[in-house]
Design a protein around this motif. Structure first.
Motif, PDB file in Angstrom:
ATOM      1  N   ARG A  67       3.853  13.873  -0.129  1.00  0.00           N
ATOM      2  CA  ARG A  67       4.862  13.056   0.518  1.00  0.00           C
ATOM      3  C   ARG A  67       4.208  11.757   0.964  1.00  0.00           C
ATOM      4  NH1 ARG A  67       5.780  15.199   5.129  1.00  0.00           N
ATOM      5  NH2 ARG A  67       7.808  14.254   5.561  1.00  0.00           N
ATOM      6  N   ALA A  68       4.712  10.646   0.444  1.00  0.00           N
ATOM      7  CA  ALA A  68       4.087   9.352   0.714  1.00  0.00           C
ATOM      8  C   ALA A  68       5.160   8.300   0.934  1.00  0.00           C
ATOM      9  CB  ALA A  68       3.168   8.952  -0.450  1.00  0.00           C
ATOM     10  N   ARG A  69       4.709   7.136   1.399  1.00  0.00           N
ATOM     11  CA  ARG A  69       5.601   5.992   1.558  1.00  0.00           C
ATOM     12  C   ARG A  69       4.946   4.768   0.922  1.00  0.00           C
ATOM     13  NH1 ARG A  69       9.921   7.127   4.995  1.00  0.00           N
ATOM     14  NH2 ARG A  69      10.706   5.014   4.819  1.00  0.00           N
ATOM     15  N   LEU A  70       5.773   4.011   0.213  1.00  0.00           N
ATOM     16  CA  LEU A  70       5.351   2.736  -0.360  1.00  0.00           C
ATOM     17  C   LEU A  70       5.751   1.635   0.618  1.00  0.00           C
ATOM     18  CD1 LEU A  70       4.354   0.942  -2.724  1.00  0.00           C
ATOM     19  CD2 LEU A  70       6.690   1.015  -3.606  1.00  0.00           C
ATOM     20  N   VAL A  71       4.819   0.774   0.978  1.00  0.00           N
ATOM     21  CA  VAL A  71       5.045  -0.249   2.005  1.00  0.00           C
ATOM     22  C   VAL A  71       4.802  -1.624   1.404  1.00  0.00           C
ATOM     23  CG1 VAL A  71       4.360  -1.111   4.273  1.00  0.00           C
ATOM     24  CG2 VAL A  71       4.303   1.339   3.815  1.00  0.00           C
ATOM     25  N   LEU A  72       5.761  -2.508   1.615  1.00  0.00           N
ATOM     26  CA  LEU A  72       5.620  -3.922   1.269  1.00  0.00           C
ATOM     27  C   LEU A  72       5.510  -4.699   2.578  1.00  0.00           C
ATOM     28  CD1 LEU A  72       5.744  -6.396  -0.645  1.00  0.00           C
ATOM     29  CD2 LEU A  72       8.229  -6.315  -0.424  1.00  0.00           C
ATOM     30  N   ALA A  73       4.415  -5.444   2.742  1.00  0.00           N
ATOM     31  CA  ALA A  73       4.156  -6.150   4.003  1.00  0.00           C
ATOM     32  C   ALA A  73       4.275  -7.654   3.792  1.00  0.00           C
ATOM     33  CB  ALA A  73       2.762  -5.805   4.522  1.00  0.00           C
ATOM     34  N   THR A  74       4.884  -8.316   4.775  1.00  0.00           N
ATOM     35  CA  THR A  74       5.023  -9.775   4.752  1.00  0.00           C
ATOM     36  C   THR A  74       4.496 -10.329   6.065  1.00  0.00           C
ATOM     37  OG1 THR A  74       7.002  -9.568   3.376  1.00  0.00           O
ATOM     38  CG2 THR A  74       6.618 -11.687   4.454  1.00  0.00           C
ATOM     39  N   ASP A  75       3.593 -11.287   5.983  1.00  0.00           N
ATOM     40  CA  ASP A  75       3.049 -11.936   7.175  1.00  0.00           C
ATOM     41  C   ASP A  75       4.095 -12.909   7.722  1.00  0.00           C
ATOM     42  OD1 ASP A  75       1.660 -13.335   9.125  1.00  0.00           O
ATOM     43  OD2 ASP A  75      -0.214 -13.327   8.009  1.00  0.00           O
ATOM     44  N   TRP A  98       0.845  -1.191   0.000  1.00  0.00           N
ATOM     45  CA  TRP A  98       0.000   0.000   0.000  1.00  0.00           C
ATOM     46  C   TRP A  98       0.879   1.239   0.000  1.00  0.00           C
ATOM     47  CZ3 TRP A  98      -0.006  -3.362   4.255  1.00  0.00           C
ATOM     48  CH2 TRP A  98       0.621  -2.900   5.413  1.00  0.00           C
ATOM     49  N   VAL A  99       0.235   2.368  -0.335  1.00  0.00           N
ATOM     50  CA  VAL A  99       0.877   3.680  -0.297  1.00  0.00           C
ATOM     51  C   VAL A  99       0.059   4.542   0.648  1.00  0.00           C
ATOM     52  CG1 VAL A  99       1.617   5.685  -1.627  1.00  0.00           C
ATOM     53  CG2 VAL A  99       1.652   3.420  -2.683  1.00  0.00           C
ATOM     54  N   PHE A 100       0.748   5.241   1.585  1.00  0.00           N
ATOM     55  CA  PHE A 100       0.017   6.101   2.502  1.00  0.00           C
ATOM     56  C   PHE A 100       0.672   7.471   2.565  1.00  0.00           C
ATOM     57  CE2 PHE A 100       3.269   4.350   5.267  1.00  0.00           C
ATOM     58  CZ  PHE A 100       3.612   5.411   6.096  1.00  0.00           C
ATOM     59  N   ASP A 101      -0.135   8.470   2.903  1.00  0.00           N
ATOM     60  CA  ASP A 101       0.313   9.856   3.015  1.00  0.00           C
ATOM     61  C   ASP A 101       1.088  10.020   4.324  1.00  0.00           C
ATOM     62  OD1 ASP A 101       0.141  12.763   3.825  1.00  0.00           O
ATOM     63  OD2 ASP A 101      -0.761  12.880   1.825  1.00  0.00           O
ATOM     64  N   ILE A 102       2.283  10.575   4.239  1.00  0.00           N
ATOM     65  CA  ILE A 102       3.120  10.708   5.434  1.00  0.00           C
ATOM     66  C   ILE A 102       2.508  11.687   6.426  1.00  0.00           C
ATOM     67  CG2 ILE A 102       5.356  11.573   6.239  1.00  0.00           C
ATOM     68  CD1 ILE A 102       6.632  10.352   3.820  1.00  0.00           C
ATOM     69  N   ASP A 103       1.869  12.748   5.933  1.00  0.00           N
ATOM     70  CA  ASP A 103       1.343  13.776   6.833  1.00  0.00           C
ATOM     71  C   ASP A 103       0.024  13.358   7.473  1.00  0.00           C
ATOM     72  OD1 ASP A 103       3.487  15.505   6.235  1.00  0.00           O
ATOM     73  OD2 ASP A 103       2.506  16.099   4.366  1.00  0.00           O
ATOM     74  N   THR A 104      -0.879  12.766   6.713  1.00  0.00           N
ATOM     75  CA  THR A 104      -2.192  12.395   7.248  1.00  0.00           C
ATOM     76  C   THR A 104      -2.311  10.931   7.618  1.00  0.00           C
ATOM     77  OG1 THR A 104      -3.103  11.910   5.049  1.00  0.00           O
ATOM     78  CG2 THR A 104      -3.201  14.197   5.804  1.00  0.00           C
ATOM     79  N   LEU A 105      -1.345  10.098   7.187  1.00  0.00           N
ATOM     80  CA  LEU A 105      -1.348   8.643   7.412  1.00  0.00           C
ATOM     81  C   LEU A 105      -2.518   7.945   6.725  1.00  0.00           C
ATOM     82  CD1 LEU A 105      -0.365   8.429  11.202  1.00  0.00           C
ATOM     83  CD2 LEU A 105       1.122   8.460   9.202  1.00  0.00           C
ATOM     84  N   ALA A 106      -3.154   8.620   5.779  1.00  0.00           N
ATOM     85  CA  ALA A 106      -4.281   8.030   5.056  1.00  0.00           C
ATOM     86  C   ALA A 106      -3.771   7.125   3.941  1.00  0.00           C
ATOM     87  CB  ALA A 106      -5.162   9.127   4.474  1.00  0.00           C
ATOM     88  N   PHE A 107      -4.492   6.027   3.686  1.00  0.00           N
ATOM     89  CA  PHE A 107      -4.155   5.148   2.574  1.00  0.00           C
ATOM     90  C   PHE A 107      -4.435   5.864   1.256  1.00  0.00           C
ATOM     91  CE2 PHE A 107      -4.756   1.933   5.889  1.00  0.00           C
ATOM     92  CZ  PHE A 107      -3.662   1.117   5.659  1.00  0.00           C
ATOM     93  N   LEU A 108      -3.471   5.795   0.344  1.00  0.00           N
ATOM     94  CA  LEU A 108      -3.629   6.376  -0.984  1.00  0.00           C
ATOM     95  C   LEU A 108      -3.902   5.312  -2.040  1.00  0.00           C
ATOM     96  CD1 LEU A 108      -0.751   9.006  -0.893  1.00  0.00           C
ATOM     97  CD2 LEU A 108      -3.164   9.337  -0.339  1.00  0.00           C
ATOM     98  N   ASP A 109      -3.375   4.104  -1.831  1.00  0.00           N
ATOM     99  CA  ASP A 109      -3.606   3.017  -2.773  1.00  0.00           C
ATOM    100  C   ASP A 109      -3.251   1.711  -2.083  1.00  0.00           C
ATOM    101  OD1 ASP A 109      -4.330   1.700  -5.039  1.00  0.00           O
ATOM    102  OD2 ASP A 109      -2.570   2.247  -6.225  1.00  0.00           O
ATOM    103  N   VAL A 110      -3.932   0.636  -2.462  1.00  0.00           N
ATOM    104  CA  VAL A 110      -3.645  -0.703  -1.931  1.00  0.00           C
ATOM    105  C   VAL A 110      -3.749  -1.688  -3.085  1.00  0.00           C
ATOM    106  CG1 VAL A 110      -4.466  -0.238   0.413  1.00  0.00           C
ATOM    107  CG2 VAL A 110      -6.072  -1.049  -1.305  1.00  0.00           C
TER     108      VAL A 110
END
Length: 835
Positions: free
Chosen positions: A426-434, A340-352
């Motif tokens: 300003r956003a961050r791209l996150v790769l998650a692994t269970d 997912w991608v989230f906004d650094i300032d608001t922490l809202a999800f931008l895309d999943v």
């Protein structure tokens, strides 16, 4: 006229020095033209001076000098005119002076010199004005032609720019550009583009005669498809001769095509993009136009090539952007791991991506309405961001975190994030692994490592205990053996007999302690035999009291007439000690420890895993803290303990369970918190024939020769006395090499080697090997204070090797000696233990 300044004040070196001081850039061609008039003035003055010196003076020399000044001014401009005028005036000053004087003139010559001072500068000024007017006129005419030429060039570039900006398809753009270049710039035009490997490939061509387009295309697609006049790194132009055609033709067929097209002049310029050659533009002029290319045409072609290279680069960037979009769709949208991608300032999800939707259970619209704080467990959410909102770093950040799914289940996740720009945000791209399974595996591995360390500590303690017990066994063997001999030789009514019996009892208790030490952490070979359960409990009562301490009351309730159980005495003692230690640990504030024995008949009802039959029951009860159901479900697991970490290893009940199961028994535990614990162990009673009285022991006396090898003096003396008292001939030795020397000096048969296992200089295994090589009929009996498994580790590995463990009684030793000597089969040398 040797003192005349007309010849030596104006020289070539003066001119060069003056020119060298000019700071601006100099047109050396124009400088040479301007210097001609000045040099002519100097040369004329020198000639007139030399003629005067030789008696052939010129009557009116200043008319000629004035003409040179006019020429110098018109050819070189105002500066060269003034310089020529100065030279002429200097010559006039010298020429008009009275002979023998420098500045003395007749009135007529003075007026003449004054006139020259007015005429020469005025002439220079007028001629310079005329020259400037002529140059302005020429410049105006040149500017008009240049303007027309620039207008045509700008019109061409305007059309070219429209073509280059019309489409991002660079091949279509280049086809239109080639058509535009013909016939404005060339009679025919060819464009090549470099592929990903850097090789030039033909793209398009155009000819002013459409009928010859196919000829140009055939020329460029022939063979390796290289440009018609080769490559050029910086651009070049030239005249096409037949030699040039031959040099650039691959074979005769291509040469024919070149001659049909008949190029007379060419230009080739590279299309440069990012410092690399992206293509090649070739322009050719044929007989149709008769044009011959020059430097201006080359610069014009370079400018056109630069603009065309931008089109090629834009097309490639567009293609790369499309490929990047496709890769993004594949790597992000189709990635099997949640992203997912989230906004650094608001922490809202931008895309999943789809994997995140499947893994967390939210729909895409639900995700885009949430912030990343919503997927954190409630206890972690307030004020905890786990470092994912950090900025100012270009490298990926890794975080281990727990997330909450839509169904409220908690999962362990490993997040790899990277800062990026998302449409200006300003956003961050996150790769998650269970990593839930990995976390559980890591915890299990950590527990295994702790267990391994416990085992290693126990092994070290076991080795230390084995070494101590070995030395103690040597002492106990001596004490116990000689006390038995004293008891045998002491009358029943002798008052010293009780003292000797106390010594014997102390030695027996010491033997029990050494067995406990030797069995600690070892998997020794078992020696099961019928045992009286009550006798074992009674014999260990003193040891148990010392183990539990004075604050715990020991109560024993032993049922009389209890049958025998068949098992190894050391194992039974170990079971009892472990049960007692567990009970002691449960009563930190003191209490009562009860040991009971009994007998029970178990029937074979359905659902029971116990074999039907009669069982002896050993029950150990305490008044300690007790256990809840969860603790009881883990109590037989290795290293599990309900006590404070660091007190004991947690192996007690696990060892008890293993020993009882090995001997066909059952363990039953009943416990409640704060009400204490009772552990009942059911041992199957021995069969009737096993409990029957043993047959009368045969005589253990003999007359065989025994080679005794023992490094402990007391033990060696005891065994010598026992063997000699029973009729044997005994040869003594302190260690292996000593035994070899004794055997070599004894010429009679030796029937038995009785040797300690661990000795200095040479062990028992090596000693037996060497003696059996000389005396094949020799039988071997090993003695040791170590356990049998430690003896095997020391080099005794044969299952049929005879062995007796210290401490032993004289009767035990003689029965074993007689048993080995009476064997029909020959006992061969023990083999070294395999690894």
């Amino acid at each position: 006229m040797t003192d005349s300044g007309a010849a030596h004040r104006i020289t070539g070196s003066d001119i060069l020095a003056r020119v060298s001081r000019v700071r601006s850039q100099v047109d050396w061609g124009r400088l040479g033209v301007g210097a001609k008039g000045f040099l002519l003035t100097i040369a004329t003055a020198i000639v007139f001076d030399q003629l005067a010196r030789h008696g052939m003076p010129v009557v009116h020399p200043f008319a000629f000098l004035l003409l040179t000044v006019v020429y110098a001014t018109y050819a070189g401009g105002l500066r060269w005119g003034i310089a020529s005028a100065v030279v002429s005036l200097l010559y006039a000053r010298h020429y008009l002076a009275e002979p023998g004087f420098v500045l003395r003139y007749t009135p007529e010559n003075a007026y003449t010199l004054l006139g020259f001072l007015l005429v020469f500068p005025l002439t220079v000024f007028l001629v310079a004005r005329m020259r400037a007017a002529a140059e302005r006129a020429r410049d105006l005419e040149f500017s008009r032609a240049e303007a027309e030429r620039l207008d045509r060039r700008l019109s061409f570039f305007a059309e070219a720019n429209l073509i280059l900006a019309a489409s991002l398809d660079h091949e279509a753009t280049l086809r239109n550009l080639a058509r535009l270049s013909v016939p404005t710039l060339a009679d025919w035009c060819v464009i090549h583009i470099a592929n990903e490997q850097g090789q030039l490939q033909f793209v398009t061509a155009a000819h002013r005669d459409p009928a010859k387009d196919l000829l140009v295309r055939a020329l460029c697609e022939y063979g390796c498809q290289r440009p018609p006049f080769g490559n050029s790194d910086g651009g070049s132009y030239g005249v096409v001769t037949d030699d040039v055609l031959r040099a650039n033709a691959e074979d005769a067929e291509q040469l024919k095509l070149l001659r049909v097209l008949a190029p007379g002049s060419f230009i080739r310029v590279p299309l440069l993009a990012r410092g690399h050659t992206a293509g090649m533009l070739t322009l050719a002029a044929g007989p149709e136009s008769g044009r011959v290319y020059g430097p201006d045409d080359l610069s014009f072609a370079k400018e056109l090539a630069g603009r065309a290279s931008l089109s090629v680069e834009n097309g490639r960037l567009q293609r790369d952007a499309q490929e990047a979009t496709e890769r993004y769709g594949m790597l992000f949208g189709s990635n099997p791991q949640p992203m997912w991608v989230f906004d650094i300032d608001t922490l809202a999800f931008l895309d999943v991506n789809e994997a995140a939707i499947r893994h967390y259970g939210y729909s895409r619209d639900e995700f885009l309405a949430l912030t990343i704080m919503y997927i954190l467990p409630p206890e972690d959410a307030p004020g905890v961001h786990h470092g994912l909102e950090r900025t100012g770093t270009a490298r990926g950040d890794v975080a281990l975190i727990q997330h909450q799914r839509k169904d409220r289940s908690i999962v362990d996740m490993e997040l790899v994030s990277h800062e990026m720009d998302w449409n200006g945000r300003r956003a961050r791209l996150v790769l998650a692994t269970d990593i839930s399974e990995r976390t559980r595996a890591r915890a299990a591995l950590h527990q295994s490592e702790e267990q391994l360390r416990q085992v290693q500590r126990m092994d070290a303690a076991g080795r230390l205990a084995g070494g101590v017990a070995h030395e103690f066994n040597n002492l106990l063997t001596t004490i116990r053996g000689f006390s038995d001999l004293l008891l045998r030789d002491t009358a029943v009514d002798d008052r010293r007999r009780k003292d000797i019996e106390q010594i014997r009892k102390a030695a027996d208790r010491g033997a029990i302690l050494t067995r406990q030490l030797l069995s600690f952490g070892r998997q020794e070979t078992q020696n099961p035999r019928p045992l009286q359960l009550n006798a074992v409990v009674t014999g260990m009562q003193g040891l148990i009291q010392r183990l539990i301490g004075a604050d715990i009351n020991l109560v024993t309730e032993l049922r009389p007439g209890l049958g025998e159980v068949k098992m190894d005495p050391a194992q039974l003692e170990q079971v009892l000690v472990n049960l007692v230690l567990n009970a002691r640990d449960a009563m930190l504030a003191g209490g009562t420890l009860t040991i009971e024995t009994g007998e029970r008949q178990i029937s074979g009802s359905r659902g029971r895993s116990v074999k039907p039959g009669r069982y002896a029951v050993l029950a150990v009860s305490d008044t300690g803290n007790g256990m809840d159901s969860d603790t009881m479900s883990h109590m037989f697991e290795p290293f599990y303990t309900s006590q404070t970490p660091g007190t004991r290893t947690g192996l007690g009940l696990s060892i008890v369970y293993g020993i009882v199961k090995q001997n066909g028994g059952v363990v039953r535990v009943s416990s409640e918190p704060e009400l204490g614990t009772t552990v009942k162990i059911f041992f199957p009673l021995a069969e009737a024939d096993e409990q029957s009285a043993s047959e009368t022991s045969p005589s253990v006396r003999g007359d065989e020769t025994v080679l005794l090898v023992e490094d402990e003096d007391g033990v060696r003396e005891l065994i010598w006395k026992i063997l000699t008292d029973h009729g044997h001939t005994v040869l003594e030795a302190r260690h292996g090499r000593d035994a070899l020397a004794v055997a070599a000096g004894y010429k009679h048969p030796i029937e038995l080697l009785l040797s300690d296992v661990v000795m200095p200089e040479m062990g028992a295994s090596e000693l037996a090997d060497q003696l059996l090589a000389e005396r094949p009929g020799l039988k071997v009996l090993y003695i040791s204070g170590y356990t049998s498994d430690e003896v095997v580790r020391r080099g005794i590995s044969r299952q049929d090797a005879a062995f007796i463990q210290k401490p032993f009684t004289p009767e035990d030793l003689m029965r074993k000696v007689r048993e080995v000597l009476d064997q029909d089969e020959k006992v061969t040398s023990p083999l070294p233990a395999s690894s």
